[in-house]
Design a protein around this motif. Structure first.
Motif, PDB file in Angstrom:
ATOM      1  N   THR A 136       0.857  -1.175   0.000  1.00  0.00           N
ATOM      2  CA  THR A 136       0.000   0.000   0.000  1.00  0.00           C
ATOM      3  C   THR A 136       0.901   1.234   0.000  1.00  0.00           C
ATOM      4  O   THR A 136       2.125   1.125   0.003  1.00  0.00           O
ATOM      5  CB  THR A 136      -0.956   0.002   1.195  1.00  0.00           C
ATOM      6  N   VAL A 137       0.301   2.396  -0.013  1.00  0.00           N
ATOM      7  CA  VAL A 137       1.080   3.626  -0.121  1.00  0.00           C
ATOM      8  C   VAL A 137       0.396   4.714   0.702  1.00  0.00           C
ATOM      9  O   VAL A 137      -0.827   4.709   0.872  1.00  0.00           O
ATOM     10  CB  VAL A 137       1.202   4.066  -1.606  1.00  0.00           C
ATOM     11  N   GLY A 138       1.203   5.623   1.246  1.00  0.00           N
ATOM     12  CA  GLY A 138       0.656   6.775   1.929  1.00  0.00           C
ATOM     13  C   GLY A 138       0.412   7.908   0.958  1.00  0.00           C
ATOM     14  O   GLY A 138       0.879   7.900  -0.183  1.00  0.00           O
ATOM     15  N   ARG A 139      -0.320   8.908   1.391  1.00  0.00           N
ATOM     16  CA  ARG A 139      -0.627  10.036   0.512  1.00  0.00           C
ATOM     17  C   ARG A 139       0.607  10.889   0.227  1.00  0.00           C
ATOM     18  O   ARG A 139       0.554  11.775  -0.622  1.00  0.00           O
ATOM     19  CB  ARG A 139      -1.737  10.872   1.133  1.00  0.00           C
ATOM     20  N   SER A 140       1.682  10.604   0.944  1.00  0.00           N
ATOM     21  CA  SER A 140       2.942  11.282   0.652  1.00  0.00           C
ATOM     22  C   SER A 140       3.821  10.446  -0.275  1.00  0.00           C
ATOM     23  O   SER A 140       4.936  10.843  -0.579  1.00  0.00           O
ATOM     24  CB  SER A 140       3.705  11.557   1.959  1.00  0.00           C
ATOM     25  N   GLY A 141       3.327   9.289  -0.718  1.00  0.00           N
ATOM     26  CA  GLY A 141       4.086   8.442  -1.627  1.00  0.00           C
ATOM     27  C   GLY A 141       4.944   7.413  -0.938  1.00  0.00           C
ATOM     28  O   GLY A 141       5.657   6.654  -1.606  1.00  0.00           O
ATOM     29  N   ARG A 142       4.914   7.338   0.384  1.00  0.00           N
ATOM     30  CA  ARG A 142       5.749   6.383   1.101  1.00  0.00           C
ATOM     31  C   ARG A 142       5.175   4.978   0.979  1.00  0.00           C
ATOM     32  O   ARG A 142       4.002   4.742   1.226  1.00  0.00           O
ATOM     33  CB  ARG A 142       5.852   6.781   2.575  1.00  0.00           C
ATOM     34  N   ARG A 143       6.037   4.053   0.620  1.00  0.00           N
ATOM     35  CA  ARG A 143       5.643   2.669   0.340  1.00  0.00           C
ATOM     36  C   ARG A 143       5.536   1.883   1.637  1.00  0.00           C
ATOM     37  O   ARG A 143       6.437   1.905   2.464  1.00  0.00           O
ATOM     38  CB  ARG A 143       6.704   2.061  -0.572  1.00  0.00           C
ATOM     39  N   ASP A 144       4.423   1.161   1.828  1.00  0.00           N
ATOM     40  CA  ASP A 144       4.206   0.378   3.040  1.00  0.00           C
ATOM     41  C   ASP A 144       3.981  -1.081   2.682  1.00  0.00           C
ATOM     42  O   ASP A 144       3.218  -1.402   1.763  1.00  0.00           O
ATOM     43  CB  ASP A 144       2.984   0.888   3.810  1.00  0.00           C
ATOM     44  N   THR A 145       4.621  -1.947   3.417  1.00  0.00           N
ATOM     45  CA  THR A 145       4.436  -3.387   3.211  1.00  0.00           C
ATOM     46  C   THR A 145       3.567  -4.025   4.277  1.00  0.00           C
ATOM     47  O   THR A 145       3.179  -5.186   4.127  1.00  0.00           O
ATOM     48  CB  THR A 145       5.803  -4.095   3.209  1.00  0.00           C
ATOM     49  N   GLY A 146       3.301  -3.311   5.363  1.00  0.00           N
ATOM     50  CA  GLY A 146       2.519  -3.899   6.443  1.00  0.00           C
ATOM     51  C   GLY A 146       3.288  -4.888   7.280  1.00  0.00           C
ATOM     52  O   GLY A 146       2.692  -5.696   7.993  1.00  0.00           O
ATOM     53  N   LEU A 147       4.615  -4.887   7.209  1.00  0.00           N
ATOM     54  CA  LEU A 147       5.438  -5.876   7.887  1.00  0.00           C
ATOM     55  C   LEU A 147       6.407  -5.204   8.832  1.00  0.00           C
ATOM     56  O   LEU A 147       6.830  -4.066   8.606  1.00  0.00           O
ATOM     57  CB  LEU A 147       6.226  -6.709   6.865  1.00  0.00           C
ATOM     58  N   THR A 327      -2.287   3.933   3.373  1.00  0.00           N
ATOM     59  CA  THR A 327      -1.738   3.912   4.725  1.00  0.00           C
ATOM     60  C   THR A 327      -2.598   4.783   5.638  1.00  0.00           C
ATOM     61  O   THR A 327      -2.868   5.932   5.295  1.00  0.00           O
ATOM     62  CB  THR A 327      -0.302   4.456   4.729  1.00  0.00           C
ATOM     63  N   PRO A 328      -3.054   4.279   6.787  1.00  0.00           N
ATOM     64  CA  PRO A 328      -3.811   5.118   7.712  1.00  0.00           C
ATOM     65  C   PRO A 328      -2.975   6.313   8.148  1.00  0.00           C
ATOM     66  O   PRO A 328      -1.762   6.206   8.324  1.00  0.00           O
ATOM     67  CB  PRO A 328      -4.093   4.180   8.898  1.00  0.00           C
ATOM     68  N   PRO A 329      -3.593   7.488   8.340  1.00  0.00           N
ATOM     69  CA  PRO A 329      -2.828   8.677   8.714  1.00  0.00           C
ATOM     70  C   PRO A 329      -2.006   8.494   9.983  1.00  0.00           C
ATOM     71  O   PRO A 329      -0.908   9.013  10.104  1.00  0.00           O
ATOM     72  CB  PRO A 329      -3.914   9.749   8.896  1.00  0.00           C
ATOM     73  N   GLY A 330      -2.523   7.760  10.961  1.00  0.00           N
ATOM     74  CA  GLY A 330      -1.783   7.577  12.207  1.00  0.00           C
ATOM     75  C   GLY A 330      -0.459   6.869  12.011  1.00  0.00           C
ATOM     76  O   GLY A 330       0.523   7.140  12.705  1.00  0.00           O
ATOM     77  N   ALA A 331      -0.420   5.953  11.040  1.00  0.00           N
ATOM     78  CA  ALA A 331       0.824   5.222  10.796  1.00  0.00           C
ATOM     79  C   ALA A 331       1.891   6.127  10.198  1.00  0.00           C
ATOM     80  O   ALA A 331       3.081   5.886  10.357  1.00  0.00           O
ATOM     81  CB  ALA A 331       0.551   4.040   9.872  1.00  0.00           C
ATOM     82  N   THR A 332       1.471   7.184   9.499  1.00  0.00           N
ATOM     83  CA  THR A 332       2.447   8.142   8.970  1.00  0.00           C
ATOM     84  C   THR A 332       3.166   8.832  10.101  1.00  0.00           C
ATOM     85  O   THR A 332       4.391   9.039  10.070  1.00  0.00           O
ATOM     86  CB  THR A 332       1.737   9.166   8.081  1.00  0.00           C
ATOM     87  N   VAL A 350      15.003   6.763   7.846  1.00  0.00           N
ATOM     88  CA  VAL A 350      14.400   5.634   7.142  1.00  0.00           C
ATOM     89  C   VAL A 350      14.576   5.803   5.658  1.00  0.00           C
ATOM     90  O   VAL A 350      14.699   6.897   5.144  1.00  0.00           O
ATOM     91  CB  VAL A 350      12.891   5.532   7.474  1.00  0.00           C
ATOM     92  N   ASP A 351      14.596   4.689   4.940  1.00  0.00           N
ATOM     93  CA  ASP A 351      14.775   4.774   3.496  1.00  0.00           C
ATOM     94  C   ASP A 351      13.429   4.944   2.835  1.00  0.00           C
ATOM     95  O   ASP A 351      12.392   4.660   3.399  1.00  0.00           O
ATOM     96  CB  ASP A 351      15.483   3.525   2.964  1.00  0.00           C
ATOM     97  N   SER A 352      13.466   5.444   1.644  1.00  0.00           N
ATOM     98  CA  SER A 352      12.235   5.799   0.954  1.00  0.00           C
ATOM     99  C   SER A 352      11.443   4.596   0.499  1.00  0.00           C
ATOM    100  O   SER A 352      10.258   4.682   0.269  1.00  0.00           O
ATOM    101  CB  SER A 352      12.561   6.689  -0.248  1.00  0.00           C
ATOM    102  N   ALA A 353      12.091   3.458   0.348  1.00  0.00           N
ATOM    103  CA  ALA A 353      11.368   2.283  -0.136  1.00  0.00           C
ATOM    104  C   ALA A 353      10.479   1.687   0.921  1.00  0.00           C
ATOM    105  O   ALA A 353       9.482   1.074   0.635  1.00  0.00           O
ATOM    106  CB  ALA A 353      12.361   1.235  -0.634  1.00  0.00           C
TER     107      ALA A 353
END
Length: 946
Positions: A136-147, A327-332, A350-353
């Motif tokens: 998934t992805v945040g509204r800022s473009g940050r990539r999330d794997t959920g892991l 990505t939920p806003p709180g996780a950002t 943190v890295d961008s990926a």
């Protein structure tokens, strides 16, 4: 009936390609067709593809060809097949499990709307570590794997039916219907690598199709491009810059208009914050990549507009179809906190990926769950340091209860605290000061430090001073406990050291006398000791941090620099020839304060006596002129608020016992050497009628460290049994007698002294109301047989104004006039004061009778009021308010800018620098797996599936 064509794209991937092709060809559900593309490989990848698929099934393209372009060319040449046709996209470093294709097709049969499916991805080296189960992805473009970082696959994310509805799956193993590929025009060729999969899946979702991750299908992925295990030829930019640029492009190209507007502002702010953190972590290349990526997207609005227009054509369900998968806003916010925590821990931003971070899942519930961190609470509640701070805070509140009276805090060396952060900043930067008789001298540098602290405390100077002065005991305990974590590994010894240090007589004397400067130095000394051990080891970063903190301490108490400089010189002589780089590190540490404080230190050198003074009012009554040798030997500086001499006897006794131990003789000798030097310097300072708190604090630090380093021997004595066990118990009792006795006596006696918490504003309300043009008020205070006075310009003085120097001629003239006025000798004393803008004369209550008669007898003064709280007289004649000089000191302003730049530079050099996760892997220090795979790897960077 399904027809599957596997498309393998290779680019310098020979070390993984053989295993990938073997895994593709041994699928339990046989492939209908295979195709390979070699993008200009130079390591024999094309030959390997040809051997596996045959010459007619391999296409050669240029080295700069991207993944999407290669797949497009294959599909363009591929004739249509009968039945439901699927394209299975594979990287050359992605080896699917033998049953992966069967599981993907089974999931497609169970979910007819599924157009894109992807396998669960695990790490190539450690086959149990999860990389992706959808993205998934945040509204800022940050990539999330959920892991979580390096999370092992134990089926915890598999779901009830083995499929997960996700926003995107990777092109490493992506199975996509050919008709959907053609409908969406496939992968965007503007994204030759990175985030092309996210863009394609996003377009598929808004076009009404489903994107699934099939957890029963497994593939192992080396992530060679993102981990920089091979050179990228599709672009000349750095992989991090490409990834960040493409992430921003995909998000801004696919979001609806108003969400796009919010995203632009969010990304501009976020990129600036990340850039600052990268700079502080001494990663200028990453900082440049962050800014360049944002500029590359926003700097080409035409390209972005064209992409948005293309995506709008295929949108059917619209933005709400994918919004729930973001990505939920709180996780950002959690990631931002994680980024700062990693930076402070020296691990780098943190890295961008986003592969190695605790990222958000694809539901609000899971996102909220990520915000809880019970482990942090458990660690804090079980930490001896936390409990020590709580106990010290409780002792402090009990002892200082009388100081929380609701008035102004002041007394002793502390002027009543008024004003805010803006007032202190103005005082520090202005060329001419109107306080008192007026002054053109520069404000002392500690004013800037207090202004910065006040800014942190919401602009409240009284809060910053209260925390620093009244909270110096728990702060010093925390500082000592944290700073010694590397030097002293035996936890009970660290607790004893921190508690004893925090409750030294110096600390209680600091509070009672209102010595803000020594309070700050007292908190910093353990940090000095910890950093000094790294400086003598040659650490440059520690040297810059040490120099910055030493400059702060020197600004409040110049004697600190003298002590550290002498000890540093001795360290250079002792360790300079043993450890490389010690001399340079010491030069940095000792030279930084000179550079940052140069103009002010030059004034100090011209008046050597000022080296013994500290920030605040110079009150001789605060130092004990008859301080005996016994007090100095017991580390007691005397003066208000200090306990009896015998309180520290237990500490000295235990320290003397440490001298008898045969082990650690060098450490004990160094500690005792620092102690003796501090005591000798304290003798000199006390004989000059100044308070010896600073040198005794250094002496106590050396004594405590030397003793605590040998404290682990207590466990050996206790285990021996018999007399040794009894002796160990006696040593513990004697050692803890010092902090316990000090705490008890402080609570019983209270923290009262010259410092009070119930002071009123020294400027009477009437004089403030009747001084519209800045007329001054003369405050006269009889103190111990002498008369002190202060000129107030319609307000109470700020911290730091007492150190400003008025012209000597004006000071002498006004002093003579005040003495004449107090003595009642008459003459033109009032006229002299009126010429300096004095409109009122005030005396705090109770007013001395003799002084009252003198003021009443002066015909040029008119009594306004007289009560128990004080008296107020007004000058009857004409008052002239002096005008400040026009223009300014250009050198002063130039130096302020230079000083700000130097402080920023030193902060950057002192900040933790770290390698990112990919860089750690490149350097061979990535976290190792818990145990090796069951099969022997074919080469150091390759393992076959277990």
């Amino acid at each position: 009936m399904h027809s599957v064509t596997a498309i393998v794209v290779a680019h310098d991937g020979a070390r993984w390609l053989k295993e990938t092709l073997e895994a593709v060809l041994r699928q339990s559900r046989p492939l209908d067709r295979v195709a390979g593309v070699d993008n200009g490989s130079r390591d024999g990848s094309g030959r390997i593809l040809t051997e596996a698929f045959g010459p007619s099934s391999v296409l050669s393209m240029s080295r700069s060809t991207g993944f999407g372009e290669a797949v497009h060319e294959v599909v363009r040449r591929l004739p249509r097949a009968s039945g439901q046709e699927w394209l299975w996209l594979l990287h050359d470093d992605c080896a699917p499990d033998a049953h992966a294709l069967r599981a993907l097709l089974h999931a497609a049969d169970q979910n007819p709307k599924a157009a894109i499916l992807g396998p669960k991805l695990r790490d190539w080296l450690d086959r149990r570590v999860l990389l992706e189960i959808g993205v998934t992805v945040g509204r800022s473009g940050r990539r999330d794997t959920g892991l979580e970082p390096r999370e092992y696959d134990q089926g915890q994310h598999d779901g009830t039916h083995g499929v997960l509805d996700v926003l995107s799956v990777s092109t490493a193993g992506m199975l996509i219907r050919r008709e959907v590929w053609e409908e969406l025009a496939g992968l965007d060729p503007r994204l030759p690598l990175f985030r092309d999969d996210l863009d394609l899946c996003w377009r598929a979702r808004v076009a009404g199709h489903r994107v699934l991750n099939v957890t029963d299908a497994v593939a192992w992925h080396a992530e060679a491009a993102s981990r920089r295990r091979r050179r990228i030829a599709a672009s000349d930019d750095h992989p991090r810059r490409i990834d960040r640029r493409n992430a921003l492009f995909v998000v801004m190209a696919n979001l609806p208009f108003w969400a796009l507007v919010r995203s632009v502002f969010r990304n501009i702010t976020g990129s600036l914050v990340r850039t600052v953190l990268f700079v502080l972590a001494k990663q200028p290349a990453n900082a440049l990549d962050e800014i360049a990526a944002l500029g590359s997207v926003l700097g080409h609005p035409g390209r972005l507009f064209k992409a948005r227009k293309e995506r709008k054509k295929g949108r059917k369900q619209g933005y709400p179809a994918v919004a729930r998968l973001f990505t939920p806003p709180g996780a950002t916010w959690r990631r931002l906190a994680d980024m700062i925590q990693r930076y402070l821990a020296g691990e780098g931003p943190v890295d961008s990926a986003g592969r190695h971070h605790a990222a958000a899942a694809s539901s609000e519930d899971e996102g909220d769950e990520l915000l809880t961190d019970s482990g942090l609470f458990q660690r804090m509640s079980s930490s001896p340091g936390v409990w020590l701070c709580v106990l010290l805070l409780a002792v402090t509140v009990a002892a200082e209860w009388s100081l929380f009276a609701g008035g102004l805090l002041g007394g002793g060396a502390l002027v009543p605290v008024t004003g805010g952060a803006s007032d202190l900043w103005r005082l520090y930067v202005e060329n001419h000061h109107s306080a008192g008789l007026g002054s053109d001298t520069w404000a002392p540098p500690y004013v800037a430090v207090l202004a910065a602290l006040s800014t942190i405390f919401f602009g409240k100077t009284w809060l910053a001073v209260s925390v620093l002065l009244l909270g110096c005991v728990p702060l010093a305990g925390l500082s000592a406990y944290v700073a010694t974590r590397r030097m002293i590994t035996y936890t009970p010894a660290r607790v004893w050291l921190a508690a004893t240090y925090a409750l030294l007589p110096v600390a209680t004397g600091v509070v009672a006398s209102g010595r803000v400067g020594t309070a700050l130095v007292f908190v910093l000394i353990p940090v000095y000791a910890a950093l000094a051990t790294r400086v003598v080891a040659g650490s440059r970063r520690a040297a810059w941090g040490f120099g910055l903190l030493l400059a702060i301490g020197t600004a409040f108490a110049p004697l600190v620099y003298v002590v550290v400089a002498i000890l540093g010189g001795l360290a250079a002589v002792s360790f300079g020839g043993i450890r490389r780089g010690v001399g340079v590190s010491l030069a940095i540490g000792l030279g930084t304060p000179i550079v940052l404080l140069f103009p002010w230190l030059a004034e100090i050198v011209r008046e050597p006596r000022r080296i013994l003074l500290e920030s605040g009012l110079a009150d001789p009554s605060l130092a004990d002129p008859r301080l005996g040798a016994d007090a100095l030997l017991m580390l007691n500086p005397g003066g208000p608020g200090t306990p009896p001499v015998w309180v520290t006897a237990g500490l000295v006794a235990v320290a003397l016992g440490a001298l008898l131990l045969r082990r650690h003789q060098t450490v004990v000798a160094i500690g005792w050497g620092v102690t003796l030097f501090g005591v000798l310097l304290a003798v000199v300072v006390s004989r000059l009628a100044e308070w010896p708190g600073v040198p005794l604090a250094f002496a106590a630090t050396g004594l405590l460290v030397a003793t605590a380093l040998t404290a682990h021997r207590i466990t050996e004595f206790r285990a021996a049994g018999g007399p040794r066990r009894a002796g160990a118990l006696l040593i513990v009792i004697v050692a803890f007698a010092t902090p316990l006795a000090a705490a008890g006596l402080w609570i019983v006696g209270g923290a009262g002294g010259p410092l009070r918490g119930d002071l009123r504003d020294p400027v009477p309300p009437l004089s403030a109301a009747w001084s519209p043009n800045g007329e001054r008020t003369l405050l006269m205070r009889p103190e111990g047989g002498r008369l002190a006075y202060t000129l107030l310009s319609g307000r109470a003085p700020f911290i730091g104004e007492s150190d400003l120097r008025a012209p000597a001629a004006d000071t002498a003239r006004v002093g003579t006039a005040v003495a004449g006025l107090a003595s009642g000798r008459g003459g033109g004393d009032v006229q002299i004061l009126a010429a300096y803008g004095v409109q009122f004369v005030t005396v705090p209550g109770p007013v001395d009778v003799a002084l009252q008669r003198s003021l009443d007898s002066e015909p040029a003064l008119v009594r306004v009021s007289l009560s128990e709280t004080g008296g107020l007289w007004r000058v009857a004649g004409t008052v002239t308010v002096p005008k400040p000089p026009s223009g300014g000191d250009g050198w002063h302003r130039t130096w302020l800018w230079a000083q700000a730049a130097l402080v920023a530079l030193v902060l950057v050099l002192a900040s933790p620098g770290a390698r990112t996760a990919e860089q750690q892997e490149d350097y061979g220090d990535a976290p190792a797996p818990a145990r090796p795979s069951r099969r022997r790897p074919k080469n150091p960077e390759e393992q076959v599936p277990a």
